[in-house]
Design an enzyme around this catalytic site. Structure first.
Site, PDB file in Angstrom:
ATOM      1  N   GLU A 268       0.711  -1.230   0.011  1.00 48.25           N
ATOM      2  CA  GLU A 268       0.010  -0.044   0.156  1.00 48.25           C
ATOM      3  C   GLU A 268       0.997   1.377   0.067  1.00 48.25           C
ATOM      4  OE1 GLU A 268      -2.779  -0.318   3.195  1.00 48.25           O
ATOM      5  OE2 GLU A 268      -3.807  -2.012   2.303  1.00 48.25           O
ATOM      6  N   GLU A 378      -6.379 -10.731  -1.115  1.00 49.63           N
ATOM      7  CA  GLU A 378      -6.879 -10.808   0.263  1.00 49.63           C
ATOM      8  C   GLU A 378      -8.499 -10.689  -0.102  1.00 49.63           C
ATOM      9  OE1 GLU A 378      -5.439  -7.257   2.414  1.00 49.63           O
ATOM     10  OE2 GLU A 378      -3.480  -7.520   1.849  1.00 49.63           O
TER      11      GLU A 378
HETATM   12  C1  XIL Z   1      -5.876  -6.302   8.252  1.00 48.86           C
HETATM   13  C2  XIL Z   1      -6.278  -7.522   9.160  1.00 48.86           C
HETATM   14  O1  XIL Z   1      -7.331  -8.357   8.548  1.00 48.86           O
HETATM   15  C3  XIL Z   1      -6.621  -7.073  10.529  1.00 48.86           C
HETATM   16  O2  XIL Z   1      -7.015  -8.246  11.309  1.00 48.86           O
HETATM   17  C4  XIL Z   1      -5.545  -6.211  11.059  1.00 48.86           C
HETATM   18  O3  XIL Z   1      -5.900  -5.993  12.327  1.00 48.86           O
HETATM   19  C5  XIL Z   1      -5.146  -5.173  10.161  1.00 48.86           C
HETATM   20  O4  XIL Z   1      -4.898  -5.628   9.157  1.00 48.86           O
HETATM   21  N1  XIL Z   1      -4.724  -4.644   3.731  1.00 48.86           N
HETATM   22  C6  XIL Z   1      -3.783  -5.366   4.226  1.00 48.86           C
HETATM   23  C7  XIL Z   1      -3.944  -6.299   5.183  1.00 48.86           C
HETATM   24  O5  XIL Z   1      -2.875  -5.530   3.470  1.00 48.86           O
HETATM   25  O6  XIL Z   1      -2.807  -6.564   5.971  1.00 48.86           O
HETATM   26  C8  XIL Z   1      -5.042  -5.881   6.098  1.00 48.86           C
HETATM   27  O7  XIL Z   1      -5.422  -6.793   7.171  1.00 48.86           O
HETATM   28  C9  XIL Z   1      -6.454  -5.475   5.393  1.00 48.86           C
HETATM   29  C10 XIL Z   1      -6.000  -4.371   4.508  1.00 48.86           C
END
Ligand code: XIL
Length: 469
Positions: A268, A378
């Site tokens: 990101e 994700e």
């Molecule tokens: C999120 C997790 O799902 C949560 O449990 C944590 O508290 C924060 O991070 N983008 C990403 C992930 O790359 O690592 C994130 O995951 C969601 C957004």
């Protein structure tokens, strides 16, 4: 004390008297009544792929033997027909077994109502080749593995879900061929100070993957949302800050060299306006920080002998936000021309209306055009982003199913060389990060995943399977 001594004296006298009496009795009785000895089990003979002969040494005076056979060394469940099987001889043939499998046996001797303790335990491995694992095509990974160009089906995990025999463990082993740590492999949980690390949870996840033949994707070395306090409060110079980041990347990549297949190196780095995100890394290290991080990761992997490690750039909302997509691909392009990147992670925190198939394809095809691997990294699909339902309605569940099917189809249509993994961001709806998420400004409850709160399969799961057809 004195009273106890006197009592012990009396007891001693009584024992002596009893012993004398029994000696006298024995003189008159023809058969001395001795206690049965515990049998000694000896190694198996005549081992074939479906049988073996269990053997033991005869016990004087025993009338018969009780034989247990089990597939587990603590005999919690016996094989049918071999739970205290009565045998007169000192051997018995055990039949109806599976090839290349472990069995355990033990024996007790019996005379009338007297039964001895168990003998020692003997382990036997039948000959032959183990039968194929059950290939149930309603399991995601089974269906994905049977494709012409297979790919990993991944899931985000937490270390406390990985207890052997837990519902997560069972579903994971049946359905998924890759794992990503949902947060325990980020910098904040691992890095406790300069050069000091807490590997516990991350090691548990990586070992679980390695022990069970499941691919492990590392996520993520550098992310503005997981900077540990000691580093965000860092008071050294910018050059010293960069050295800390270098040390972290080097140590983590080295620690997991050969154990994880891939890392999201930077996560990101672009903001929602299509600019470089104004993170602590950009502020202290300048715009070249991204390239440096990839170089450090690559160097560490190579130095550790891991020349196969795949390096990914990972980001969200690039399918719908074109300025962001353009910026991401300018970064990716640059890394690619320096031979520092192998793939792009598309997070795909989508919803049941968006992005469209065309938007997703256009986005992903930019990675394909660069010859890079694609990780749908994700995936979750919201159905209540406007907070207009209070439970998962039939209509929304069906819309979600179609959207899962659509993205799986898009992924599966990719050329072989560009496929890597399609990873779902969690197991059960009620444990997803989406409902009420402050990070996302999500206004209410949601049901974004493949399993409901009771771990039952949702329509979305069927959609995923249908996408693999
Ligand atoms: C999120 C997790 O799902 C949560 O449990 C944590 O508290 C924060 O991070 N983008 C990403 C992930 O790359 O690592 C994130 O995951 C969601 C957004």
């Amino acid at each position: 004390m004195r009273i106890i001594k006197i009592e012990m004296g009396i007891a001693f006298f009584l024992v002596l008297t009893l012993l004398n009496c029994s000696e006298d009795d024995n003189k008159n009785s023809p058969e001395p009544s001795t206690k049965l000895a515990i049998p000694f089990a000896s190694i198996a003979s005549n081992v074939t792929d479906d049988s073996f002969q269990a053997n033991w040494v005869l016990v004087p005076e025993a009338e018969n033997y009780l034989v247990d056979v089990s597939t587990d060394s603590d005999f919690s469940v016996m094989l049918t027909g071999y739970d205290a099987l009565i045998v007169q001889d000192n051997a018995v043939t055990i039949t109806g077994l599976s090839p290349a499998s472990n069995y355990y046996y033990r024996v007790r001797a019996q005379k009338g109502t007297e039964i001895t303790n168990n003998s020692n335990v003997i382990t036997v491995t039948t000959t032959g080749v183990a039968p194929e694992e059950s290939e149930d095509p309603t399991f995601l990974k089974v269906k994905a593995n049977a494709l012409e160009n297979p790919f990993f089906v991944g899931v985000a995990v937490k270390s406390n879900q990985l207890t052997e025999g837990s519902a997560y463990d069972v579903v994971l082993k049946n359905e998924f061929s890759s794992i990503t740590a949902e947060y325990e492999m980020k910098m904040d949980p691992i890095s406790t100070g300069s050069g000091s690390y807490n590997w516990e949870a991350a090691d548990k996840i990586v070992n679980y993957g390695n022990d069970n033949g499941i691919n492990v994707h590392g996520h993520a070395l550098v992310w503005h949302n997981a900077v540990p306090d000691w580093l965000s409060d860092f008071s050294g110079t910018d050059a010293e800050f960069a050295l800390e980041v270098k040390k972290y990347i080097t140590d983590v990549v080295t620690h997991y060299a050969g154990k994880v297949s891939s890392w999201d190196v930077v996560n990101e780095a672009v903001d929602d306006n299509g600019n470089m995100r104004n993170t602590i890394f950009l502020q202290k290290m300048g715009p070249d920080y991204i390239k440096d991080c990839y170089q450090w990761a690559r160097d560490a992997a190579n130095a550790a002998g891991d020349t196969d490690l795949l390096l990914f750039y990972n980001d969200y909302a690039t399918s719908t936000n074109i300025p962001k997509q353009d910026k991401v691909f300018s970064i990716v392009d640059n890394l690619k021309s320096n031979n520092l990147i192998d793939g792009v992670g598309f997070q795909m925190h989508n919803n049941y209306l968006s992005p469209t198939k065309e938007q997703i394809e256009t986005d992903i095809n930019r990675a394909v055009a660069l010859g890079l691997k694609v990780h749908v990294s994700e995936l979750d699909i919201q159905v209540n982003q406007n907070n207009d339902i209070s439970y998962l309605t039939e209509e929304r569940a069906l819309a979600q199913k179609e959207k899962y099917k659509e993205i799986v189809k898009i992924y599966n249509a990719l050329p072989k060389a560009n496929k890597y993994a399609l990873t779902v961001w969690g197991f059960k709806d009620n444990e997803s990060w989406i409902p009420y998420s402050t990070d996302l400004n999500h206004p209410g409850n949601d049901w974004p995943l493949l399993y409901n709160n009771k771990f039952e399969l949702k329509k979305s799961h069927t959609g995923f399977l249908e996408g693999l057809e």
